[in-house]
Write a protein that holds these residues in place. Structure first.
Motif, PDB file in Angstrom:
ATOM      1  N   PRO A 246       0.185  -9.018   7.634  1.00  9.26           N
ATOM      2  CA  PRO A 246      -0.286  -8.433   6.369  1.00  9.26           C
ATOM      3  C   PRO A 246       0.844  -7.863   5.520  1.00  9.26           C
ATOM      4  O   PRO A 246       0.851  -8.014   4.299  1.00  9.26           O
ATOM      5  CB  PRO A 246      -1.246  -7.330   6.834  1.00  9.26           C
ATOM      6  N   LEU A 247       1.839  -7.218   6.156  1.00  8.78           N
ATOM      7  CA  LEU A 247       2.952  -6.647   5.400  1.00  8.78           C
ATOM      8  C   LEU A 247       3.811  -7.750   4.794  1.00  8.78           C
ATOM      9  O   LEU A 247       4.251  -7.637   3.636  1.00  8.78           O
ATOM     10  CB  LEU A 247       3.799  -5.751   6.305  1.00  8.78           C
ATOM     11  N   VAL A 248       4.059  -8.807   5.534  1.00 12.29           N
ATOM     12  CA  VAL A 248       4.867  -9.916   5.025  1.00 12.29           C
ATOM     13  C   VAL A 248       4.203 -10.536   3.798  1.00 12.29           C
ATOM     14  O   VAL A 248       4.854 -10.800   2.775  1.00 12.29           O
ATOM     15  CB  VAL A 248       5.083 -10.975   6.127  1.00 12.29           C
ATOM     16  N   ILE A 249       2.896 -10.774   3.879  1.00  9.76           N
ATOM     17  CA  ILE A 249       2.183 -11.368   2.746  1.00  9.76           C
ATOM     18  C   ILE A 249       2.153 -10.398   1.566  1.00  9.76           C
ATOM     19  O   ILE A 249       2.322 -10.805   0.407  1.00  9.76           O
ATOM     20  CB  ILE A 249       0.759 -11.766   3.171  1.00  9.76           C
ATOM     21  N   LEU A 250       1.970  -9.112   1.844  1.00 12.14           N
ATOM     22  CA  LEU A 250       1.966  -8.123   0.770  1.00 12.14           C
ATOM     23  C   LEU A 250       3.321  -8.088   0.065  1.00 12.14           C
ATOM     24  O   LEU A 250       3.387  -8.002  -1.167  1.00 12.14           O
ATOM     25  CB  LEU A 250       1.637  -6.742   1.337  1.00 12.14           C
ATOM     26  N   CYS A 251       4.407  -8.164   0.821  1.00 17.69           N
ATOM     27  CA  CYS A 251       5.743  -8.178   0.223  1.00 17.69           C
ATOM     28  C   CYS A 251       5.951  -9.425  -0.630  1.00 17.69           C
ATOM     29  O   CYS A 251       6.531  -9.351  -1.720  1.00 17.69           O
ATOM     30  CB  CYS A 251       6.811  -8.099   1.314  1.00 17.69           C
ATOM     31  N   ALA A 252       5.465 -10.580  -0.148  1.00 20.81           N
ATOM     32  CA  ALA A 252       5.601 -11.811  -0.930  1.00 20.81           C
ATOM     33  C   ALA A 252       4.828 -11.703  -2.241  1.00 20.81           C
ATOM     34  O   ALA A 252       5.317 -12.090  -3.310  1.00 20.81           O
ATOM     35  CB  ALA A 252       5.106 -13.004  -0.111  1.00 20.81           C
ATOM     36  N   GLY A 253       3.603 -11.178  -2.162  1.00 20.87           N
ATOM     37  CA  GLY A 253       2.819 -10.988  -3.374  1.00 20.87           C
ATOM     38  C   GLY A 253       3.485 -10.011  -4.320  1.00 20.87           C
ATOM     39  O   GLY A 253       3.504 -10.216  -5.543  1.00 20.87           O
ATOM     40  N   GLN A 360      -0.498  -1.218   1.431  1.00 24.86           N
ATOM     41  CA  GLN A 360       0.714  -0.944   2.192  1.00 24.86           C
ATOM     42  C   GLN A 360       0.448   0.074   3.288  1.00 24.86           C
ATOM     43  O   GLN A 360       0.917  -0.069   4.421  1.00 24.86           O
ATOM     44  CB  GLN A 360       1.813  -0.447   1.249  1.00 24.86           C
ATOM     45  N   ALA A 361      -0.333   1.116   2.953  1.00 23.27           N
ATOM     46  CA  ALA A 361      -0.695   2.107   3.969  1.00 23.27           C
ATOM     47  C   ALA A 361      -1.464   1.448   5.108  1.00 23.27           C
ATOM     48  O   ALA A 361      -1.281   1.800   6.280  1.00 23.27           O
ATOM     49  CB  ALA A 361      -1.527   3.221   3.338  1.00 23.27           C
ATOM     50  N   ASP A 362      -2.318   0.491   4.779  1.00 25.78           N
ATOM     51  CA  ASP A 362      -3.074  -0.221   5.814  1.00 25.78           C
ATOM     52  C   ASP A 362      -2.157  -1.050   6.703  1.00 25.78           C
ATOM     53  O   ASP A 362      -2.382  -1.166   7.912  1.00 25.78           O
ATOM     54  CB  ASP A 362      -4.128  -1.133   5.173  1.00 25.78           C
ATOM     55  N   THR A 363      -1.119  -1.658   6.110  1.00 26.73           N
ATOM     56  CA  THR A 363      -0.208  -2.474   6.925  1.00 26.73           C
ATOM     57  C   THR A 363       0.610  -1.606   7.881  1.00 26.73           C
ATOM     58  O   THR A 363       1.034  -2.077   8.937  1.00 26.73           O
ATOM     59  CB  THR A 363       0.745  -3.305   6.046  1.00 26.73           C
ATOM     60  N   VAL A 364       0.845  -0.350   7.496  1.00 25.37           N
ATOM     61  CA  VAL A 364       1.519   0.576   8.426  1.00 25.37           C
ATOM     62  C   VAL A 364       0.631   0.807   9.639  1.00 25.37           C
ATOM     63  O   VAL A 364       1.096   0.803  10.783  1.00 25.37           O
ATOM     64  CB  VAL A 364       1.851   1.910   7.721  1.00 25.37           C
ATOM     65  N   ASP A 365      -0.677   1.006   9.388  1.00 25.21           N
ATOM     66  CA  ASP A 365      -1.621   1.151  10.500  1.00 25.21           C
ATOM     67  C   ASP A 365      -1.628  -0.102  11.365  1.00 25.21           C
ATOM     68  O   ASP A 365      -1.633  -0.028  12.595  1.00 25.21           O
ATOM     69  CB  ASP A 365      -3.036   1.409   9.964  1.00 25.21           C
ATOM     70  N   TYR A 366      -1.631  -1.261  10.707  1.00 24.95           N
ATOM     71  CA  TYR A 366      -1.651  -2.528  11.451  1.00 24.95           C
ATOM     72  C   TYR A 366      -0.394  -2.662  12.314  1.00 24.95           C
ATOM     73  O   TYR A 366      -0.456  -3.074  13.479  1.00 24.95           O
ATOM     74  CB  TYR A 366      -1.739  -3.706  10.474  1.00 24.95           C
ATOM     75  N   GLY A 367       0.767  -2.304  11.732  1.00 26.56           N
ATOM     76  CA  GLY A 367       2.012  -2.396  12.487  1.00 26.56           C
ATOM     77  C   GLY A 367       1.995  -1.507  13.718  1.00 26.56           C
ATOM     78  O   GLY A 367       2.448  -1.912  14.794  1.00 26.56           O
ATOM     79  N   ILE A 382      11.271  -1.396   2.978  1.00 27.47           N
ATOM     80  CA  ILE A 382      11.292  -2.852   2.877  1.00 27.47           C
ATOM     81  C   ILE A 382      10.528  -3.310   1.641  1.00 27.47           C
ATOM     82  O   ILE A 382      11.000  -4.154   0.865  1.00 27.47           O
ATOM     83  CB  ILE A 382      10.702  -3.475   4.152  1.00 27.47           C
ATOM     84  N   LEU A 383       9.339  -2.739   1.430  1.00 22.58           N
ATOM     85  CA  LEU A 383       8.568  -3.110   0.244  1.00 22.58           C
ATOM     86  C   LEU A 383       9.325  -2.723  -1.024  1.00 22.58           C
ATOM     87  O   LEU A 383       9.338  -3.480  -2.008  1.00 22.58           O
ATOM     88  CB  LEU A 383       7.203  -2.436   0.272  1.00 22.58           C
TER      89      LEU A 383
END
Length: 703
Positions: A246-253, A360-367, A382-383
């Motif tokens: 999710p973080l990788v895709i969010l960064c690409a977007g 982004q906050a959600d991707t921190v939880d996911y990580g 990173i973002l």
């Protein structure tokens, strides 16, 4: 002894300052720092490109290259500053000194950036601007990053931190509009002999104002929250990122979205002058964009609930694309249509920006869920780097396009081809880039339901860790058995001890929790554990606290970070502070119920959701009855009691949602909900005890 007493008193004073309601004057003083930031940051973002081409005489393609390289360099300087800033430790704190000593060098290099001498060769002019822009980005990082971290250092109250971020959002928006009103008209005619000196004087004035505002901010803010000693290595962060789809895709977007935004914004000044016919109209475009951004920021929670974060982001990106298409087709000289286009642009980018950081906050939880490593600072860094890269590539692309179509800096009139290039750079190309961002985000895999399950599991992990730390037992000893029908399978006492009654109470203010709780604890033979000031202080605060909770303050909290232009690090720091509060509260609750207990508030129904022998109760009553109770017990008027109750319920729920990421008013968290007006408090106590004993007949008595 005297020395230790002084230390204890100082620690107590710092703890009180960290949690008490922050005075409005301190919030305003903090927002002055963002005004100072944006006097220089937005000046470079909005006007540096046109300064280079029309005043300094740099070719459009070269100007774009400078803009792109220095923006990417800004990403590296942010990372470097983030590492260095945290090492400071002075009598003023660890963050404030950077604002005190860094503001003047920042202002100096800013003025020099916009003061390229007229007699330089073209190569020397390029070198001058490039070097001073690079120096400016570095100096800005060393002021902006500690400034962004100050919000979490000034208070542990998550609501006040939201007020601080909301105030800086408004300051940022207002500064951008005011700055455009002053500077944009200067570009209508850049052929005068005094134009260089005029810009030097304007920037010198902005620099002086910025330093004064920084000093006001420095003098009036205080660091009262102890610094965190937890550090996550870069290698560990990168390992987490590799497993965080999710973080990788969010960064690409984010990359494509920021490319689209800065392709347009870097050359928007040209659009106002060459397509619309008046450089001064840029101010009206900036105002329309700001109004759209501020307006949509207030509705992001509603958009999230109605559409979900990913779909809300996609919808907002579609509005951005529509705005770019409209910008491309705006008839020459048609200001009203352009204003509509920029309003849509503000709405779309405001929505995507706010939702981006919520995701982004959600991707921190996911990580953390995926790798057991939580790194808010690393993830946001990173973002932020990706966003800065997108800004640089976008600015370069916009300048490259107008240069390719023959834009001539300083010319009295541009060719039709050059004007078409400006339209492409502000409309068509950004639309394509925004479409790419939309398509990328369609693949974002983290749905609302999936995130909810992740958060629930993370809460369970933290509770397990708190029990493990409290009793020094292995994780396997904390789980009692797998076949418990209600899921209450987690020990909160040492394995050698029988579990004791635990009842959590959550009440709508005025429902009788403070009276029922002690009676219930006495009946069950366990301690009574009242509301904690650190997190659920709302019910014990003075009525005057709520009188200051105006609609404006609530609005400030609602647009938290929604309008800020450059606050990535601040967002990460704020989220990390919330996580620290969450962990602290979890440990506190586990320690408090060591010998059983009746626990009021403290997010107990969440923390002890799976605790062995726990029973979760929500108390409520009709609003009129609660108002009457509060008015009588506190000696308030009806209106004051009503205001107290509404503000109390709202703010407690707000704190729980921000810190623990849950809604304490949701029915699903409770075993039973009781209307306390339909029976006496003693009857309520007997009812709870009766149901509890029936549900847990084997539960021991207090030791």
């Amino acid at each position: 002894m005297a020395q230790s007493t002084k230390v204890a008193d100082r620690a107590a004073a710092e703890q009180s300052a960290a949690t008490e309601r922050m005075p409005t004057k301190r919030v305003i003083a903090y927002s002055f720092g963002d005004v100072a930031n944006n006097l220089t940051f937005q000046m470079t973002s909005m006007f540096l490109m046109v300064y280079m081409t029309d005043i300094a005489g740099v070719a459009a393609g070269t100007a774009g290259l400078i803009y792109g390289v220095t923006k990417i360099w800004a990403g590296f300087s942010d990372l470097f500053a983030g590492q260095m800033v945290d090492r400071a430790d002075t009598r003023w704190g660890r963050l404030r000194p950077w604002i005190l000593f860094g503001s003047t060098p920042l202002a100096v290099v800013f003025v020099l950036l916009f003061s390229a001498p007229a007699g330089l060769t073209p190569a020397a002019t390029v070198a001058w601007i490039f070097l001073f822009d690079a120096a400016y980005q570095l100096a800005y990082s060393f002021v902006n990053i500690p400034y962004g971290s100050l919000g979490a250092a000034m208070t542990q109250n998550s609501v006040d931190r939201s007020r601080l971020s909301g105030a800086r959002s408004i300051a940022s928006a207002m500064t951008g509009v005011a700055l455009s009103a002053i500077v944009a008209p200067q570009f209508q005619d850049t052929s005068g002999d005094d134009v260089r000196m005029r810009f030097t004087l304007i920037c010198a004035g902005l620099g002086v104002i910025a330093v004064i505002l920084y000093l006001i901010c420095f003098a009036n803010v205080r660091e009262v929250v102890p610094r965190s000693t937890k550090k996550v290595s870069l290698g560990a962060t990168l390992k987490m990122v590799r497993q965080n789809k999710p973080l990788v895709i969010l960064c690409a977007g984010a990359f494509f979205l920021l490319c689209s935004m800065f392709t347009m914004s870097a050359v928007a000044m040209y659009y106002a002058r060459e397509v619309l016919g008046n450089a001064g109209w840029y101010t009206l475009l900036a105002l329309a964009q700001t109004l759209g951004t501020v307006a949509v920021a207030s509705f992001v929670p509603t958009i999230t609930i109605r559409f979900g974060k990913r779909n809300g982001y996609v919808l907002s990106a579609a509005v951005v694309i529509l705005a770019f298409v409209l910008i491309y087709f705006v008839p020459a000289g048609s200001l009203p249509v352009a204003i509509v286009a920029w309003l849509l642009f503000g709405i779309g980018t405001g929505g995507t920006n706010a939702l981006m950081f919520s995701m982004q906050a959600d991707t921190v939880d996911y990580g953390e869920w995926k790798t057991e490593l939580r790194s808010e600072g690393g993830s946001y860094s990173i973002l932020s780097f990706i966003r800065k890269t997108g800004q640089g590539v976008g600015g370069w692309a916009g300048a490259f396009i107008i240069g390719l179509f023959g834009y001539a800096g300083g010319a009295a009139e541009q060719t039709a081809e050059a004007v078409q290039g400006i339209r492409l750079a502000t409309g068509a190309l950004p639309a394509v880039l925004a479409l790419l961002a939309l398509l990328v985000m369609l693949r974002y895999p983290l749905s609302g339901d999936e995130h909810k399950k992740i958060v629930s599991e993370l809460h369970e992990r933290r509770t397990t860790q708190a029990v493990k730390d409290a009793h020094g037992v292995d994780t396997g000893e904390i789980k009692v058995r797998e076949d418990v029908g209600d899921g209450r399978s987690m020990r909160v006492r040492a394995p050698s001890k029988a579990h004791l009654p635990i009842v959590t109470l959550f009440e709508a203010t005025g429902s009788g929790g403070s009276e029922i709780g002690p009676k219930l604890a006495e009946k069950l033979g366990v301690p009574f554990i009242p509301q904690a000031f650190s997190l659920d202080d709302i019910s014990t605060a003075k009525a005057s606290t709520y009188a200051s909770d105006s609609a404006f303050n609530r609005w400030l909290r609602g647009i938290s970070f929604g309008v800020t232009t450059d606050a990535d690090h601040a967002r990460g720091t704020d989220q990390a502070s919330n996580t620290a509060l969450q962990v602290e509260n979890t440990r506190s609750v586990i320690a408090e119920v060591e010998n059983g207990g009746v626990l009021v508030g403290r997010n107990g129904a969440l923390v002890l959701a799976k605790a062995e022998g726990a029973f979760h109760v929500r108390l409520y009553a009709p609003l009129e009855k609660r108002i009457a109770r509060i008015a009588e017990t506190r000696g308030l008027s009806w209106d004051d009691a009503a205001e107290l109750i509404v503000a109390s319920d709202r703010t407690r729920a707000e704190i729980s949602q921000r810190v623990h990421r849950w809604d304490p008013n949701s029915d699903e968290h409770y075993d039973i909900e009781i209307n306390t007006t339909s029976m006496t408090y003693d009857d309520v106590v007997d009812l709870i005890v009766g149901i509890y004993r029936k549900k847990y007949p084997e539960t021991g008595l207090a030791e």
